[in-house]
Scaffold this motif. Sequence first.
Motif, PDB file in Angstrom:
ATOM      1  N   THR A 151      -5.549  -3.555  -7.740  1.00  0.00           N
ATOM      2  CA  THR A 151      -6.048  -2.933  -6.856  1.00  0.00           C
ATOM      3  C   THR A 151      -6.838  -3.681  -5.585  1.00  0.00           C
ATOM      4  OG1 THR A 151      -7.836  -2.471  -9.012  1.00  0.00           O
ATOM      5  CG2 THR A 151      -8.166  -1.668  -6.805  1.00  0.00           C
ATOM      6  N   VAL A 152      -7.256  -2.615  -4.568  1.00  0.00           N
ATOM      7  CA  VAL A 152      -7.326  -3.284  -3.626  1.00  0.00           C
ATOM      8  C   VAL A 152      -8.532  -1.551  -3.194  1.00  0.00           C
ATOM      9  CG1 VAL A 152      -6.592  -3.536  -0.921  1.00  0.00           C
ATOM     10  CG2 VAL A 152      -5.492  -4.229  -2.730  1.00  0.00           C
ATOM     11  N   GLU A 153      -9.283  -2.440  -2.514  1.00  0.00           N
ATOM     12  CA  GLU A 153     -10.445  -1.240  -2.119  1.00  0.00           C
ATOM     13  C   GLU A 153     -10.127  -1.151  -0.403  1.00  0.00           C
ATOM     14  OE1 GLU A 153     -14.853  -0.100  -3.611  1.00  0.00           O
ATOM     15  OE2 GLU A 153     -14.195  -1.641  -3.678  1.00  0.00           O
ATOM     16  N   SER A 154     -11.376   0.025  -0.132  1.00  0.00           N
ATOM     17  CA  SER A 154     -11.154   0.200   1.250  1.00  0.00           C
ATOM     18  C   SER A 154     -12.499  -0.687   2.132  1.00  0.00           C
ATOM     19  CB  SER A 154     -11.230   1.078   2.030  1.00  0.00           C
ATOM     20  OG  SER A 154     -13.201   1.763   1.138  1.00  0.00           O
ATOM     21  N   TRP A 155     -12.149  -0.858   3.467  1.00  0.00           N
ATOM     22  CA  TRP A 155     -13.321  -2.083   4.022  1.00  0.00           C
ATOM     23  C   TRP A 155     -14.317  -1.600   3.562  1.00  0.00           C
ATOM     24  CZ3 TRP A 155     -12.614  -6.371   5.478  1.00  0.00           C
ATOM     25  CH2 TRP A 155     -10.911  -6.853   5.421  1.00  0.00           C
ATOM     26  N   ALA A 203     -16.140  -9.159  -3.899  1.00  0.00           N
ATOM     27  CA  ALA A 203     -15.031 -10.787  -2.875  1.00  0.00           C
ATOM     28  C   ALA A 203     -13.792 -10.771  -3.597  1.00  0.00           C
ATOM     29  CB  ALA A 203     -15.751 -11.430  -3.578  1.00  0.00           C
ATOM     30  N   TRP A 204     -13.128 -10.059  -5.400  1.00  0.00           N
ATOM     31  CA  TRP A 204     -12.758 -10.165  -6.244  1.00  0.00           C
ATOM     32  C   TRP A 204     -11.047  -9.556  -4.917  1.00  0.00           C
ATOM     33  CZ3 TRP A 204      -9.650 -13.308  -8.781  1.00  0.00           C
ATOM     34  CH2 TRP A 204      -8.554 -12.708  -8.925  1.00  0.00           C
ATOM     35  N   ARG A 205     -11.540  -8.283  -4.493  1.00  0.00           N
ATOM     36  CA  ARG A 205     -11.231  -7.124  -3.811  1.00  0.00           C
ATOM     37  C   ARG A 205     -10.667  -7.346  -2.269  1.00  0.00           C
ATOM     38  NH1 ARG A 205     -12.241  -2.117  -6.526  1.00  0.00           N
ATOM     39  NH2 ARG A 205     -12.308  -2.596  -8.783  1.00  0.00           N
ATOM     40  N   LEU A 206     -11.435  -8.640  -1.819  1.00  0.00           N
ATOM     41  CA  LEU A 206     -10.671  -9.086  -0.575  1.00  0.00           C
ATOM     42  C   LEU A 206     -10.094 -10.179  -0.685  1.00  0.00           C
ATOM     43  CD1 LEU A 206     -11.571  -9.330   2.817  1.00  0.00           C
ATOM     44  CD2 LEU A 206     -13.895 -11.105   1.813  1.00  0.00           C
ATOM     45  N   LEU A 207     -10.237 -10.889  -1.975  1.00  0.00           N
ATOM     46  CA  LEU A 207      -8.836 -11.295  -1.927  1.00  0.00           C
ATOM     47  C   LEU A 207      -7.790 -10.789  -2.389  1.00  0.00           C
ATOM     48  CD1 LEU A 207      -8.484 -14.450  -2.375  1.00  0.00           C
ATOM     49  CD2 LEU A 207      -9.076 -14.547  -5.123  1.00  0.00           C
ATOM     50  N   ASN A 208      -8.183  -9.965  -3.039  1.00  0.00           N
ATOM     51  CA  ASN A 208      -6.370  -8.978  -3.403  1.00  0.00           C
ATOM     52  C   ASN A 208      -5.711  -8.656  -1.782  1.00  0.00           C
ATOM     53  OD1 ASN A 208      -6.432  -9.379  -6.121  1.00  0.00           O
ATOM     54  ND2 ASN A 208      -7.485  -7.312  -6.726  1.00  0.00           N
ATOM     55  N   ARG A 209      -6.658  -8.409  -0.382  1.00  0.00           N
ATOM     56  CA  ARG A 209      -5.991  -7.920   0.232  1.00  0.00           C
ATOM     57  C   ARG A 209      -5.686  -8.843   1.013  1.00  0.00           C
ATOM     58  NH1 ARG A 209      -7.242  -3.950   3.562  1.00  0.00           N
ATOM     59  NH2 ARG A 209      -8.437  -2.368   3.543  1.00  0.00           N
TER      60      ARG A 209
END
Length: 222
Positions: A151-155, A203-209
């Motif tokens: 999963t990737v989240e918007s900024w 932090a995890w979603r940012l890492l996914n990006r």
Amino acid sequence: MAGEPGVEVRRCRACGRASALLETAWEHHTNGSPAGYTTQEWRCQDCGKGFVIRNWMQLLGLTIAGVVLLPTCVGLPFLALAFWRWKQADWNPVVAGASVPSRRFRVGPLPRRCSCGGSAPVVATTAHVHNGLPTGTEYEHACLSCAARFTVESWWGMGFTTMAGMAAGGAGLALLLFVEGWGWKLGGLAIGAGGALAIAQSAWRLLNRLRYPSIVNANGTA
């Protein structure tokens, strides 16, 4: 195809070329009835950059929320987001009489490169709203090669979650330090833990990006 009737072309702010075409116009509903406005998703067919143009009614609500919350630390991010969204139409203007480019990119968010090297297109999109205010969008990707999902989240979503986590962490710390009674202290510990989990999720979603970059090439596929 210059001046093709009924087809608008916008100049892409990212590359400066008149190559942006409308991908999707989402019609909004309130209580099951059409609200009378749409959210337009555009993509440049030259560089692949996407942008969104929203109706003034949506933007006005976000601006008012930012002004109301301005005495708190939450107001400024809302106003910054409102300004960014207001300016999209100006930054990517319609070019009268422009040639209509060929479509090179698929509709919707670009696929991302899985850790196995395969292409992972979006399989589910979830937009979160709290009391009418946007709190972020999540994009679930599934790899076509190994079936892995991420999963990737918007900024904006990551920023909002981080702010909420920091606020919860501060409240929990205040309860632990300044309020007597083990019940309150346990409550503060639980609130603080919730805030820490929210920050860890961002932090995890940012890492996914970073781990799964977008795939952009001549035809928008892997």
